[in-house]
Design a protein around this motif. Structure first.
Motif, mmCIF file in Angstrom:
data_model
loop_
_atom_site.group_PDB
_atom_site.id
_atom_site.type_symbol
_atom_site.label_atom_id
_atom_site.label_comp_id
_atom_site.label_asym_id
_atom_site.label_seq_id
_atom_site.Cartn_x
_atom_site.Cartn_y
_atom_site.Cartn_z
ATOM 1 N N THR A 116 0.789 -1.348 0.069
ATOM 2 C CA THR A 116 0.094 0.039 0.106
ATOM 3 C C THR A 116 0.868 1.317 0.230
ATOM 4 O O THR A 116 0.595 2.244 -0.663
ATOM 5 N N ALA A 117 1.751 1.368 0.876
ATOM 6 C CA ALA A 117 2.866 2.328 1.080
ATOM 7 C C ALA A 117 3.451 2.779 -0.447
ATOM 8 O O ALA A 117 3.881 3.803 -0.796
ATOM 9 N N TYR A 118 3.671 1.526 -1.031
ATOM 10 C CA TYR A 118 4.554 1.743 -2.260
ATOM 11 C C TYR A 118 3.916 2.269 -3.450
ATOM 12 O O TYR A 118 4.340 2.969 -4.513
ATOM 13 N N HIS A 119 2.292 1.826 -3.553
ATOM 14 C CA HIS A 119 1.611 2.264 -4.392
ATOM 15 C C HIS A 119 0.801 3.700 -4.091
ATOM 16 O O HIS A 119 0.180 4.103 -5.068
ATOM 17 N N THR A 120 1.090 4.251 -2.964
ATOM 18 C CA THR A 120 0.651 5.667 -2.764
ATOM 19 C C THR A 120 1.852 6.719 -2.499
ATOM 20 O O THR A 120 3.214 6.271 -2.271
ATOM 21 N N ASN A 121 1.487 7.923 -2.718
ATOM 22 C CA ASN A 121 2.427 8.912 -2.506
ATOM 23 C C ASN A 121 2.353 9.714 -1.117
ATOM 24 O O ASN A 121 2.495 10.609 -0.756
ATOM 25 N N ALA A 123 3.505 10.483 2.378
ATOM 26 C CA ALA A 123 4.993 10.222 3.110
ATOM 27 C C ALA A 123 4.610 9.713 4.620
ATOM 28 O O ALA A 123 5.534 8.941 5.059
ATOM 29 N N PRO A 124 3.716 10.232 5.241
ATOM 30 C CA PRO A 124 3.457 9.347 6.677
ATOM 31 C C PRO A 124 3.382 7.894 6.485
ATOM 32 O O PRO A 124 3.772 7.405 7.369
ATOM 33 N N LEU A 125 2.410 7.544 5.658
ATOM 34 C CA LEU A 125 2.459 5.887 5.471
ATOM 35 C C LEU A 125 3.656 5.394 5.121
ATOM 36 O O LEU A 125 4.087 4.125 5.587
ATOM 37 N N GLN A 126 4.678 6.019 4.165
ATOM 38 C CA GLN A 126 5.646 5.408 3.685
ATOM 39 C C GLN A 126 6.575 5.418 5.030
ATOM 40 O O GLN A 126 7.326 4.332 4.943
ATOM 41 N N ARG A 127 6.585 6.375 5.875
ATOM 42 C CA ARG A 127 7.428 6.483 7.089
ATOM 43 C C ARG A 127 6.926 5.363 8.042
ATOM 44 O O ARG A 127 7.822 4.595 8.506
ATOM 45 N N VAL A 128 5.619 4.976 8.280
ATOM 46 C CA VAL A 128 5.374 3.724 8.819
ATOM 47 C C VAL A 128 5.566 2.520 8.485
ATOM 48 O O VAL A 128 6.003 1.833 9.265
ATOM 49 N N THR A 328 12.908 2.665 14.508
ATOM 50 C CA THR A 328 11.697 3.652 14.167
ATOM 51 C C THR A 328 11.982 4.927 13.990
ATOM 52 O O THR A 328 11.806 5.733 13.129
ATOM 53 N N LEU A 329 12.936 5.497 14.982
ATOM 54 C CA LEU A 329 13.325 6.941 14.864
ATOM 55 C C LEU A 329 14.280 6.894 13.506
ATOM 56 O O LEU A 329 14.140 7.962 12.882
ATOM 57 N N PHE A 330 14.904 6.136 12.878
ATOM 58 C CA PHE A 330 15.684 6.300 11.905
ATOM 59 C C PHE A 330 14.808 6.083 10.766
ATOM 60 O O PHE A 330 15.141 7.130 9.850
#
Length: 334
Positions: A116-121, A123-128, A328-330
């Motif tokens: 899901t993160a890969y196919h969306t833009n 940023a918060p979801l990609q960080r999670v 997680t912080l990284f």
């Protein structure tokens, strides 16, 4: 050339692993070192393939292995879910019996989140997703290290005769009967006794287990009765009937052995999934002895193994939760 950057540390890690195992095989750090060696060897092979210096057969082998690993993770997820359903049917819906099913659902959840993160833009979801993948990778590394080393430790053989064989309790059914899981431990202990008795030096069998709130008699008494009924001489069976945990099993049994023979040598018997953690517990409590395993029903093994790993992970919770927090912080900073 790039592969040497990883191959040399892999060799050093393996030499350190062998050195530490020789000093004391009952360390979780041994498992971590073995896992690190395997990771470095894998990265060295990938580096050799990437720089074009690998022979064609190695390229094919590495490619197929990576594809199989990716596929096996998905297969593992569905297998764990099916095993979780089987555990509930056979053992009841207790929290401990849900572990394999929850692990399978978690694997699918990580896959779904990453896709899901890969196919969306977002940023918060990609960080999670990045944080979840890093933490999952760390936990997976520890789990595979634990699994491989526990397999190795369980196959270490006794090199000498022992004075005592301690059988760790695991609960009774119907308040007084030995369940199959515990019978497996008792049968393995009796086999050790008979094998050593044939050499002229029969050990003493110590049944270790107190009385639970839902039990009519101490586990040690039911275990001793089982051993005697199956041919063990009554004079070679002692009872430790106060313990309520693995640590107490070992500590209270050690007190009995110490009183009778200060220079005692012993081996503890438990089920194969519990061997490594029992060995870690023995070392932590200052008791010098080997632990061996008995067979476990196949359907029970995945959940039991996950439970053992979880207990070890939480025993080192400060460092493990610290590493997970840093990862997680990284990911968040990136």
């Amino acid at each position: 050339m790039a592969s040497l950057v990883f191959a040399v540390p892999a060799g050093l890690s393996f030499l350190l692993f062998l050195s530490r195992v020789r000093r004391d095989p009952r360390r979780f750090s041994n498992a971590v070192l073995l896992g690190l060696t395997l990771v470095l060897v894998t990265v060295a092979l990938l580096a050799q393939v990437a720089d074009g210096s690998a022979p064609a057969p190695l390229v094919v082998a590495v490619t197929l292995t990576l594809l199989l690993l990716a596929l096996s993770v998905l297969v593992l997820a569905f297998f764990l879910i099916a095993n979780g359903v089987q555990m509930i049917r056979k053992e009841g819906p207790r929290p401990a019996n849900l572990l394999s099913g929850l692990a399978g659902v978690s694997i699918l959840g990580v896959f779904a989140l990453a896709l899901t993160a890969y196919h969306t833009n977002s940023a918060p979801l990609q960080r999670v997703a990045g944080a979840v993948l890093l933490v999952s990778g760390y936990v997976s590394y520890l789990f595979v290290s634990f699994l491989v080393y526990a397999f190795f430790y369980a196959r270490l053989t006794l090199r000498q005769d022992v004075d005592y064989v301690v059988i760790l309790g695991s609960g009774l059914i119907g308040g007084s009967r030995v369940p199959p899981l515990l019978a497996s431990r008792l049968d393995r202990a009796r086999a050790v006794y008979e094998r050593q008795a044939a050499r002229g030096t029969p050990p003493v069998l110590i049944t270790s287990g107190g009385q639970g709130p839902d039990e009519d008699i101490p586990e040690a008494d039911a275990m001793a009765a089982y051993l005697i009924a199956h041919g063990a001489p009554e004079g070679h069976v002692l009872r430790e009937d106060r313990s309520r945990s693995t640590e107490e099993n070992l500590r209270f049994s050690s007190a009995i052995m110490q009183e009778r023979n200060p220079e005692y040598r012993f081996v503890a018997v438990t089920n194969n999934f519990h061997v490594f953690r029992a060995a870690l517990t023995a070392r932590r409590t200052g008791i010098d002895g080997h632990v061996i395993g008995s067979p476990t029903a196949a359907y029970f093994w995945p959940t039991a193994t996950i439970r053992e790993f979880t207990a070890i992970f939480l025993h080192h919770k400060k460092i493990n939760l610290g590493v997970c927090t840093l990862l997680t912080l990284f990911s968040t900073l990136l």
